[in-house]
Design a protein around this motif. Structure first.
Motif, PDB file in Angstrom:
ATOM      1  N   HIS A 109       0.829  -1.214   0.000  1.00 32.54           N
ATOM      2  CA  HIS A 109       0.000   0.000   0.000  1.00 32.54           C
ATOM      3  C   HIS A 109       0.867   1.268   0.000  1.00 32.54           C
ATOM      4  O   HIS A 109       0.614   2.191  -0.798  1.00 32.54           O
ATOM      5  N   VAL A 110       1.874   1.325   0.864  1.00 34.99           N
ATOM      6  CA  VAL A 110       2.702   2.540   0.914  1.00 34.99           C
ATOM      7  C   VAL A 110       3.528   2.684  -0.368  1.00 34.99           C
ATOM      8  O   VAL A 110       3.811   3.800  -0.813  1.00 34.99           O
ATOM      9  N   THR A 111       3.889   1.536  -0.970  1.00 35.39           N
ATOM     10  CA  THR A 111       4.622   1.619  -2.241  1.00 35.39           C
ATOM     11  C   THR A 111       3.728   2.169  -3.347  1.00 35.39           C
ATOM     12  O   THR A 111       4.154   3.031  -4.131  1.00 35.39           O
ATOM     13  N   ASP A 112       2.496   1.667  -3.423  1.00 29.81           N
ATOM     14  CA  ASP A 112       1.566   2.178  -4.439  1.00 29.81           C
ATOM     15  C   ASP A 112       1.281   3.662  -4.231  1.00 29.81           C
ATOM     16  O   ASP A 112       1.164   4.430  -5.197  1.00 29.81           O
ATOM     17  N   ARG A 113       1.175   4.057  -2.983  1.00 31.14           N
ATOM     18  CA  ARG A 113       0.923   5.481  -2.689  1.00 31.14           C
ATOM     19  C   ARG A 113       2.096   6.343  -3.154  1.00 31.14           C
ATOM     20  O   ARG A 113       1.900   7.414  -3.743  1.00 31.14           O
ATOM     21  N   ALA A 114       3.312   5.882  -2.896  1.00 35.22           N
ATOM     22  CA  ALA A 114       4.493   6.633  -3.349  1.00 35.22           C
ATOM     23  C   ALA A 114       4.570   6.657  -4.873  1.00 35.22           C
ATOM     24  O   ALA A 114       4.971   7.671  -5.468  1.00 35.22           O
ATOM     25  N   ARG A 115       4.162   5.543  -5.508  1.00 35.43           N
ATOM     26  CA  ARG A 115       4.180   5.492  -6.979  1.00 35.43           C
ATOM     27  C   ARG A 115       3.203   6.511  -7.566  1.00 35.43           C
ATOM     28  O   ARG A 115       3.519   7.210  -8.539  1.00 35.43           O
ATOM     29  N   ARG A 116       2.011   6.600  -6.970  1.00 37.08           N
ATOM     30  CA  ARG A 116       1.040   7.596  -7.448  1.00 37.08           C
ATOM     31  C   ARG A 116       1.557   9.005  -7.222  1.00 37.08           C
ATOM     32  O   ARG A 116       1.327   9.906  -8.039  1.00 37.08           O
ATOM     33  N   GLN A 117       2.261   9.201  -6.123  1.00 35.60           N
ATOM     34  CA  GLN A 117       2.824  10.522  -5.830  1.00 35.60           C
ATOM     35  C   GLN A 117       3.866  10.921  -6.871  1.00 35.60           C
ATOM     36  O   GLN A 117       3.983  12.091  -7.238  1.00 35.60           O
ATOM     37  N   LEU A 118       4.629   9.945  -7.352  1.00 36.32           N
ATOM     38  CA  LEU A 118       5.644  10.224  -8.368  1.00 36.32           C
ATOM     39  C   LEU A 118       5.013  10.730  -9.664  1.00 36.32           C
ATOM     40  O   LEU A 118       5.504  11.662 -10.300  1.00 36.32           O
ATOM     41  N   HIS A 119       3.925  10.078 -10.066  1.00 37.95           N
ATOM     42  CA  HIS A 119       3.328  10.418 -11.367  1.00 37.95           C
ATOM     43  C   HIS A 119       2.234  11.472 -11.255  1.00 37.95           C
ATOM     44  O   HIS A 119       1.657  11.858 -12.285  1.00 37.95           O
ATOM     45  N   GLY A 120       1.949  11.930 -10.032  1.00 38.86           N
ATOM     46  CA  GLY A 120       0.906  12.933  -9.867  1.00 38.86           C
ATOM     47  C   GLY A 120       1.260  14.237 -10.571  1.00 38.86           C
ATOM     48  O   GLY A 120       2.419  14.641 -10.607  1.00 38.86           O
ATOM     49  N   ARG A 121       0.283  14.866 -11.119  1.00 37.78           N
ATOM     50  CA  ARG A 121       0.368  16.180 -11.789  1.00 37.78           C
ATOM     51  C   ARG A 121       1.045  16.128 -13.161  1.00 37.78           C
ATOM     52  O   ARG A 121       0.968  17.106 -13.910  1.00 37.78           O
ATOM     53  N   LEU A 122       1.731  15.041 -13.484  1.00 43.37           N
ATOM     54  CA  LEU A 122       2.348  14.971 -14.816  1.00 43.37           C
ATOM     55  C   LEU A 122       1.294  14.958 -15.925  1.00 43.37           C
ATOM     56  O   LEU A 122       1.493  15.628 -16.958  1.00 43.37           O
ATOM     57  N   PRO A 123       0.164  14.216 -15.767  1.00 41.58           N
ATOM     58  CA  PRO A 123      -0.866  14.288 -16.821  1.00 41.58           C
ATOM     59  C   PRO A 123      -1.424  15.701 -17.010  1.00 41.58           C
ATOM     60  O   PRO A 123      -1.737  16.096 -18.138  1.00 41.58           O
ATOM     61  N   VAL A 124      -1.534  16.456 -15.903  1.00 45.50           N
ATOM     62  CA  VAL A 124      -2.047  17.831 -16.017  1.00 45.50           C
ATOM     63  C   VAL A 124      -1.072  18.700 -16.804  1.00 45.50           C
ATOM     64  O   VAL A 124      -1.469  19.513 -17.654  1.00 45.50           O
ATOM     65  N   ILE A 125       0.226  18.517 -16.545  1.00 46.28           N
ATOM     66  CA  ILE A 125       1.244  19.291 -17.277  1.00 46.28           C
ATOM     67  C   ILE A 125       1.175  18.974 -18.776  1.00 46.28           C
ATOM     68  O   ILE A 125       1.190  19.881 -19.624  1.00 46.28           O
ATOM     69  N   ARG A 126       1.080  17.674 -19.098  1.00 46.27           N
ATOM     70  CA  ARG A 126       0.999  17.298 -20.521  1.00 46.27           C
ATOM     71  C   ARG A 126      -0.269  17.850 -21.157  1.00 46.27           C
ATOM     72  O   ARG A 126      -0.254  18.289 -22.320  1.00 46.27           O
ATOM     73  N   THR A 127      -1.377  17.829 -20.411  1.00 41.72           N
ATOM     74  CA  THR A 127      -2.640  18.331 -20.963  1.00 41.72           C
ATOM     75  C   THR A 127      -2.565  19.828 -21.225  1.00 41.72           C
ATOM     76  O   THR A 127      -2.996  20.313 -22.290  1.00 41.72           O
ATOM     77  N   LEU A 128      -2.008  20.592 -20.260  1.00 33.02           N
ATOM     78  CA  LEU A 128      -1.888  22.043 -20.452  1.00 33.02           C
ATOM     79  C   LEU A 128      -0.990  22.362 -21.639  1.00 33.02           C
ATOM     80  O   LEU A 128      -1.263  23.296 -22.402  1.00 33.02           O
ATOM     81  N   ALA A 129       0.093  21.587 -21.809  1.00 29.04           N
ATOM     82  CA  ALA A 129       0.990  21.822 -22.951  1.00 29.04           C
ATOM     83  C   ALA A 129       0.302  21.470 -24.267  1.00 29.04           C
ATOM     84  O   ALA A 129       0.515  22.144 -25.279  1.00 29.04           O
ATOM     85  N   ALA A 130      -0.534  20.421 -24.247  1.00 33.14           N
ATOM     86  CA  ALA A 130      -1.204  20.000 -25.487  1.00 33.14           C
ATOM     87  C   ALA A 130      -2.350  20.919 -25.865  1.00 33.14           C
ATOM     88  O   ALA A 130      -2.671  21.062 -27.057  1.00 33.14           O
ATOM     89  N   ILE A 131      -2.977  21.552 -24.860  1.00 34.73           N
ATOM     90  CA  ILE A 131      -4.107  22.438 -25.149  1.00 34.73           C
ATOM     91  C   ILE A 131      -3.637  23.750 -25.785  1.00 34.73           C
ATOM     92  O   ILE A 131      -4.361  24.343 -26.595  1.00 34.73           O
ATOM     93  N   ALA A 132      -2.431  24.201 -25.449  1.00 32.93           N
ATOM     94  CA  ALA A 132      -1.949  25.516 -25.914  1.00 32.93           C
ATOM     95  C   ALA A 132      -2.000  25.666 -27.441  1.00 32.93           C
ATOM     96  O   ALA A 132      -2.530  26.672 -27.939  1.00 32.93           O
ATOM     97  N   PRO A 133      -1.498  24.693 -28.234  1.00 33.46           N
ATOM     98  CA  PRO A 133      -1.598  24.884 -29.690  1.00 33.46           C
ATOM     99  C   PRO A 133      -3.027  24.854 -30.202  1.00 33.46           C
ATOM    100  O   PRO A 133      -3.327  25.485 -31.233  1.00 33.46           O
ATOM    101  N   LEU A 134      -3.913  24.131 -29.489  1.00 30.54           N
ATOM    102  CA  LEU A 134      -5.317  24.132 -29.908  1.00 30.54           C
ATOM    103  C   LEU A 134      -5.942  25.509 -29.695  1.00 30.54           C
ATOM    104  O   LEU A 134      -6.711  25.990 -30.537  1.00 30.54           O
ATOM    105  N   LEU A 135      -5.597  26.138 -28.560  1.00 30.82           N
ATOM    106  CA  LEU A 135      -6.066  27.507 -28.349  1.00 30.82           C
ATOM    107  C   LEU A 135      -5.457  28.451 -29.392  1.00 30.82           C
ATOM    108  O   LEU A 135      -6.114  29.385 -29.861  1.00 30.82           O
TER     109      LEU A 135
END
Length: 226
Positions: A109-135
């Protein structure tokens, strides 16, 4: 070297006041589409800085597997530090029950929690970068529509009004690409760093789990012998 004019702010010979006004004029020329683009860019870079700071802390002053195994064997837990493996070990020590089978689940459980913490917010960063050219593309379409409306109303005689529409089209496109290209590049670098930390975390967790499994086997043999 000339002294800066009164009312201006200059650093290393760069007039920041003039730069700020030039940036403001540039943003205004792009129309309302620039507002979500600028807000998205600020949010993206804030998240990037947060991830860089977090990864630097998780990658610094960490504990090695032999030291962690010594702690599991009854040694004193190390104090301080901010490494990823150290964090997982402390969380495990706080939550373990003393029953090996349950403790193995706690470790997962603590390993999975740390794994999620590692990848947290990275999808948001990729999404914000991908939305910019569409705007930026949206701004291009709006700018071209504005230009064609001017041509339909005044013909090609009103060059100033035509230039306004063309500015909207070009500036929003340029801004979208300027946000997206470094954003996607940094997001890729952050993802690679997260995977490297995750690999080290998995290796560490497997080592601890193997130790717990051997402890469970030894306990079972002792109970069977008695």
């Amino acid at each position: 070297m000339m002294a800066p004019a009164p009312g201006t702010i200059a650093i290393a010979g760069l007039d920041l006041t003039e730069l700020a006004w030039s940036t403001w004029d540039y943003a205004m020329a792009g129309g309302w589409v620039m507002v979500p683009m600028i807000i998205g860019s600020i949010a993206m870079w804030a998240l990037i800085i947060d991830r860089l700071r977090t990864f630097a802390e998780l990658d610094r002053d960490d504990i090695e597997a032999p030291a962690a195994l010594a702690v599991l064997g009854g040694g004193r837990a190390p104090e301080g530090g901010s490494g990823l493996r150290r964090m997982v070990l402390h969380r495990y020590l706080r939550a373990r029950t003393g029953r090996v089978n349950i403790d193995r689940a706690v470790l997962r459980h603590v390993t999975d929690r740390a794994r999620r913490q590692l990848h947290g917010r990275l999808p948001v960063i990729r999404t914000l970068a991908a939305i910019a050219p569409l705007l930026g593309l949206l701004g291009t379409v709006l700018g071209m529509i504005q230009t064609f409306q001017v041509i339909a109303q005044f013909g090609t005689s009103n060059a100033r009004a035509m230039a306004s529409g063309i500015s909207v089209a070009l500036i929003t496109t340029e801004t979208g690409l300027l946000i997206a290209i470094p954003g996607l590049f940094v997001a890729g670098a952050l993802s690679r760093r997260a995977r490297r930390l995750e690999s080290a975390l998995d290796e560490f967790s497997l080592t601890l789990d193997r130790s717990l499994r051997e402890e469970a086997r030894a306990t079972g043999l002792m109970e069977a012998a008695s």
